[in-house]
Motif scaffolding. Sequence first.
Motif, PDB file in Angstrom:
ATOM      1  N   TYR A 165       0.824  -1.214   0.000  1.00 29.13           N
ATOM      2  CA  TYR A 165       0.000   0.000   0.000  1.00 29.13           C
ATOM      3  C   TYR A 165       0.858   1.264   0.000  1.00 29.13           C
ATOM      4  N   ASP A 166       2.148   1.101  -0.244  1.00 30.77           N
ATOM      5  CA  ASP A 166       3.059   2.251  -0.237  1.00 30.77           C
ATOM      6  C   ASP A 166       3.152   2.859  -1.637  1.00 30.77           C
ATOM      7  N   HIS A 167       2.450   3.955  -1.840  1.00 37.15           N
ATOM      8  CA  HIS A 167       2.482   4.706  -3.114  1.00 37.15           C
ATOM      9  C   HIS A 167       3.136   6.058  -2.846  1.00 37.15           C
ATOM     10  N   PRO A 168       4.352   6.272  -3.083  1.00 38.66           N
ATOM     11  CA  PRO A 168       5.347   5.340  -3.605  1.00 38.66           C
ATOM     12  C   PRO A 168       6.005   4.549  -2.477  1.00 38.66           C
ATOM     13  N   MET A 169       6.815   3.557  -2.873  1.00 34.00           N
ATOM     14  CA  MET A 169       7.569   2.819  -1.848  1.00 34.00           C
ATOM     15  C   MET A 169       8.658   3.736  -1.281  1.00 34.00           C
ATOM     16  N   LEU A 170       9.104   3.414  -0.067  1.00 38.69           N
ATOM     17  CA  LEU A 170      10.188   4.186   0.539  1.00 38.69           C
ATOM     18  C   LEU A 170      11.320   3.248   0.968  1.00 38.69           C
TER      19      LEU A 170
END
Lengths: 264, 548
Positions: A95-100
């Motif tokens: 669910y990371d938009h964007p990924m970090l």
Amino acid sequence: MSELHRKLERSAVGFVVAIIFMASIGGLVEIAPLFTIDETVEDAPDMRVYTPLELAGRNIYIREGCYACHSQMIRTLQDEVERYGPYSLAVESQYDHPMLWGSKRTGPDLARLGGKYSDAWHVAHLINPRDVVPESVMPKYGWLQRNDLRIDDLGAHLSAMKAVGVPYSDEMIANATNDAFGQTLPDSDFAEGVSERYGEETNIREFDGDTSRVTEMDALVAYLQILGRLTDAAYQQAAGNQSSQDQQAQSQQAQSQPLGSTAK
Amino acid sequence: MVSQLTPGERIAALITLILLAVIGLFMAAAGRADPLGAHGFVVLLSSTGLIFLLLSKSNGTPPDPARLLQYYDDPTKLGIILSMIWAVFGLFIGVWVASLLAWPDLTFDAAWASFGRLRPVHTTSVIFGFGGNALIATSLHVLQRTSRARLPEQFSPWFVLLGYNLFCILAVSGYFLGVTQSKEYAEAEWYADIWLVIVWVVYFGIYIRTLARRQEPHIYVANWYYMAFILVVAMLHIVNNLAIPVSMGHAKSYSAFSGVQDAMTQWWYGHNAVAFFLTAGFLGMMYYYLPKRAERPIFSYRLSIISFWGITFMYMWAGSHHLHYTALPHWVQTLGMSFSIVLLVPSWASAGNALATLNGAWHRVRDDATLRFMMVAAVFYGLTTFEGSFMAIRPVNSLSHYTDWTIGHVHAGALGWVAMITFGTFYCLVPWMWKQERIYSPKLVEWHFWLALSGTIVYVFAMWNSGIIQGLMWRTYNESGTLTYSFLESLVAMEPYYIARAFGGFLFLAGAVVGSYNIWMTIRMARGVPATPMDDLPVSRLAPEAGE
């Protein structure tokens, strides 16, 4: 070959088409399958979405460029697992938009930071890192405590997240502002809605110790305290790896102590 | 700049600027509660400023038709100046952020001045501000010379150059304000990204239209690289920046991709921004200016072909080596590693081709710091690509990843290759463009060369040391089988290297300041002094077409 190329370099359009064709192949072969092969991302039925306050905190993390010095990706290497905890799974950032995931560790990895320190420690550390860790080179973030968090538009943020594929319900979107407020005020009427929508285990606390208002500090600390705790899939997998004799029992044990043993 | 425009071009410019001003006004209104509003004012002010400039300089007289018999170099001239301004600014921020890692309180108690916001200001200013302007300026010069044709018209080159700088300003001012997508080297938000796509389409249009007018049957090697740079950067930029904005009144957007797919897309972009922005574009530069300055033909045509198609095909597979041992599926990591290793072949073909071209001109390398800049750039290109292939090997990467070794590798490429080839090119190009016999002071070029080289070496050695020490400390176990060092101990061990790195960066910055002064004095020298006779002219369109 040279003769063929001599022909090609006489045609601008031909050359353009050739460049586009040659340059497209690598990306198509490597990226497109990641969307279609099911095993790419593990299943994690217990995975929850970010609360509006945590999402706002994540956006502050992005805004301040924290990812430039902190990764959120524990690699499958012995020393990293021992230092930070179970290695990161793809599902944990679905669910990371964007990924970090990050690319540099000037500071330590933060993938399993949630629950490792108290809220008060985080607040003190963010205001002046050298107050709690004298050797630290991290910047001070005192203004987070001074700035009120903008919460009136959190519904729009959740809608945009929904548009890119995160399963936020209409109810979550409609109550986003109230939920952000409620998550920092455990005694208020709004607090109940947060645990109803996001689960009983959601952290509902006065993160920055100031009940009079919702600050950017509240949001960032709420986010830091949830890092690595949206699902316990990684802990289950780690338990399964430790002993393959009785996976069922192991994962039940891991569930009975949800995320109890934090990373060292 | 305005006096050369035809009435039609002035009207086109005016309409474009008015449209832009309206967009700026809309952004300012819709984003009044958001940083987007501030960017609306940036757009509005820059477009009205240019409208004012256009109207005040337009006197209604059409330009001298004799201009069509010459190449159109005004955008190239401004591009060189802008590039040097960005270089000094970006390098200064670089020295500042480097110092912050040694002395973390060397800043203001304000959000804009913290490391996390300054770091993308540094990377964007040097990559896109310095590098991008240099590429646009030189590509327009090379394109006309190798096609022996003038640019098709005079509006679109200004649109590209100024529009591109507007993108850079939006990006950099955005980071100060906290507007960022967090995607490394693609931090600018959705509206700036859309604007860059428009600018880029026009840029490609200039290229393809000028090539259509060319008076040479073959397209020269340098143009292959410039075209690959334009086309592939467009592909990468559009795909990696796909996102949904929160609303039309928000600067913030959410990436279309998440998690592992986003990571792969990001490093497919990130690695190929290095490949097609910082490598292909600058190889284009090298293939034109190095042989020109050395007065030797390119050593091997065949090697040029092999390296060009090798780079175009293979680089696109290599991005996944940024994600070794992560949650990215193993097969993608293995593909990335394999292609990264094979990539050494076309890379060294280019570096070797450049160095072999200097055979017979080594005495000039010794005497001429300008050519020496280019020679050292080719050497660093070779070294950095070797290091890159090495670091892409999975077990090596397990040590180097997340450490300063990566930063050292990047700067060996960025300072040693990209900046050095650009400075060498500018020292060639500035006297040509301002019609002078030579640069203001060859001695200062010599100073710049040694400052740049020593700065790069100090920087890279500092980062090799710190990176490898970091990597080793993180994985050291003691006899009882537990980790020997805490993370903090590894951080404390970095301090001397962080100071050395800041010093290396300072030397490099000092060199760029000397270079800017030298270029500025050359431009001033050109005032009032009669121009040297023109011997580089396009083939006249009126003359019967020769050859074909």
